[in-house]
Write a protein that holds these residues in place. Structure first.
Motif, PDB file in Angstrom:
ATOM      1  N   TYR A 121      -4.493  -6.622 -17.660  1.00 49.92           N
ATOM      2  CA  TYR A 121      -3.066  -6.322 -17.740  1.00 49.92           C
ATOM      3  C   TYR A 121      -2.438  -6.272 -16.355  1.00 49.92           C
ATOM      4  N   ALA A 122      -1.110  -6.367 -16.324  1.00 52.06           N
ATOM      5  CA  ALA A 122      -0.370  -6.458 -15.065  1.00 52.06           C
ATOM      6  C   ALA A 122      -0.292  -5.100 -14.371  1.00 52.06           C
ATOM      7  N   ASP A 189       0.168 -11.606 -18.923  1.00 52.94           N
ATOM      8  CA  ASP A 189       0.738 -11.021 -17.710  1.00 52.94           C
ATOM      9  C   ASP A 189      -0.328 -10.404 -16.817  1.00 52.94           C
ATOM     10  N   ALA A 190      -1.568 -10.833 -16.988  1.00 51.24           N
ATOM     11  CA  ALA A 190      -2.652 -10.267 -16.187  1.00 51.24           C
ATOM     12  C   ALA A 190      -2.534 -10.714 -14.740  1.00 51.24           C
ATOM     13  N   ALA A 191      -3.178  -9.961 -13.868  1.00 50.54           N
ATOM     14  CA  ALA A 191      -3.179 -10.318 -12.449  1.00 50.54           C
ATOM     15  C   ALA A 191      -3.884 -11.651 -12.244  1.00 50.54           C
ATOM     16  N   ASP A 275       4.945  -5.348 -10.116  1.00 46.63           N
ATOM     17  CA  ASP A 275       4.600  -6.769 -10.175  1.00 46.63           C
ATOM     18  C   ASP A 275       5.307  -7.561  -9.079  1.00 46.63           C
ATOM     19  N   ARG A 276       6.505  -7.142  -8.699  1.00 46.37           N
ATOM     20  CA  ARG A 276       7.250  -7.868  -7.657  1.00 46.37           C
ATOM     21  C   ARG A 276       6.796  -7.469  -6.256  1.00 46.37           C
TER      22      ARG A 276
END
Length: 407
Positions: A121-122, A189-191, A275-276
């Motif tokens: 996951y993110a 949306d995983a890394a 995330d950004r």
């Protein structure tokens, strides 16, 4: 499918936070009922910490063999049994006995869940999940308070939280097929962590080999520093404000609790930008903000407003550090090494959380509690320096083969 499992993991993090404040909240009453000195709380926490360190170090071997889902379900089941065991205990030795499975279960599930989320996951979810842990940790004192005022006693609080853990265990067992399906896929949306060769997946990474991976040593020191800082602030902030700043005890207690609320709320806010911004900047800004807050506490001003505000700012700075260090582990050290290294990081975290508060207690008894903000500032600087050192080492070893342990 990802959303369904993620919902279960969110509930799990809330539930995992519930027991963490029970000992502290209930011990003023518990020690009297058990007929032991107030200081014996340290024995219970040391037994729990020893179990968490051992199971964290074993998490890689356990997870590779049984899978994250089964390890999580079993560990939560052990925690549930231990909490119910606490509720049935009327002797101190019984509390210590049940603290063993509690610590073992807590350490294993912490390492397994954190690694699973880091891989699938993110970054925003890692921050929000740890924010939900803070919600659970904040709720448990109220559960203890209600149990004491309603005549159930401290055992009623342990029984309530234990039954909640039983329900979670059943839910986790029911979702085991879902864990296995997600394991074989990649979350949208995983890394962005490159997959590793499957040939290495069956071989657990020993502690000695993990420590030889470039960058592991500085990340362990950074994690130790962060957890030492966080726990020392939670334990000693109110005492410092009362003894050194002559702050009213009720006001000091309120702002000490605001530190934890700052951590919880800050992680929720960090999730929207994680995330950004990326893990590196979150860690760097986090330690820098903590340092700013602790310096504000240190300033010898005529007003206490700056010191109180500094404590809240330090809490906000702490917020993204733990989740970002965990989430960046697969990217820094490779997916095949992440479970072992997260387990070692968890062990370093527990060592810092266990040793730092009594260490500061010894320091304050010899020098004075005025050293509280100095102690926190030194830990923040150490964490910042070591996290920057980690980045430099990782950047020098970006080739996949350089992130694996040497033989």
């Amino acid at each position: 499918m990802y959303a369904a499992l993620l919902s279960i993991i969110y509930v799990a993090f809330v539930s995992l936070g519930l027991p963490d404040s029970l000992v502290g909240a209930g011990w003023p009453v518990m020690h009297k009922d058990l007929g032991v000195p107030l200081a014996f709380a340290g024995i219970v926490t040391m037994v729990i910490a020893s179990g968490t360190i051992l199971s964290s170090l074993a998490s890689d071997r356990l997870t590779r063999r049984f899978g994250a889902g089964l390890v999580t379900a079993t560990s939560v089941g052990m925690t549930a049994a231990a909490l119910i065991g606490f509720s049935l205990s009327d002797q101190f030795w019984m509390i210590c006995l049940w603290a063993i499975p509690y610590g073992l279960g807590a350490g294993a599930v912490d390492a397994a869940l954190n690694n699973y989320v880091a891989l699938h996951y993110a970054a925003r979810h890692m921050n929000w999940l740890h924010s939900f842990w803070g919600v659970g940790a904040s709720i448990s004192p109220f559960i203890m308070s209600y149990a004491l005022t309603s005549g159930q006693g401290w055992s009623g609080a342990y029984r309530t939280v234990g039954l909640i853990q039983v329900v979670l265990t059943v839910a986790l067992v029911a979702t085991l097929p879902l864990w296995r399906r997600v394991d074989t896929l990649r979350a949208p949306d995983a890394a962005d962590v490159p997959p590793e060769p499957q040939a290495d997946d069956a071989a657990p990474l020993s502690l000695a080999r993990a420590l030889r991976i470039p960058g592991v040593a500085p990340v362990l020191v950074a994690f130790f520093a962060y957890c030492a800082l966080e726990t020392t602030a939670m334990v000693w902030a109110s005492t410092y404000l009362v003894t050194e700043r002559a702050v009213d005890p009720a006001t000091a207690a309120a702002f000490a609790s605001l530190f934890l609320l700052g951590v919880t709320g800050g992680r929720f806010l960090a999730g929207f930008v994680a995330d950004r911004i990326g893990d590196r900047l979150l860690i760097r800004w986090g330690f820098t903000t903590v340092g700013l807050g602790t310096v504000m506490v240190l300033l010898p001003l005529g007003t206490d407003v700056v010191a109180l505000a500094g404590l809240v700012i330090a809490g906000l700075g702490c917020a993204p550090i733990y989740p970002a260090i965990i989430h960046s582990t697969p990217a820094n050290f490779g997916r095949e090494n992440s479970q072992a290294i997260i387990g070692v990081q968890m062990a370093a975290a527990y060592v810092g959380s266990t040793l730092a508060p009594p260490l500061f207690g010894l320091l304050s008894s010899g020098v004075g509690t005025w050293t509280f903000p100095v102690f926190l500032t030194a830990l923040a600087v150490l964490g910042l320096v070591m996290s920057q050192r980690l980045n430099a080492v990782v950047d020098q070893h970006r080739r996949p083969e350089a992130t694996r342990a040497t033989a």
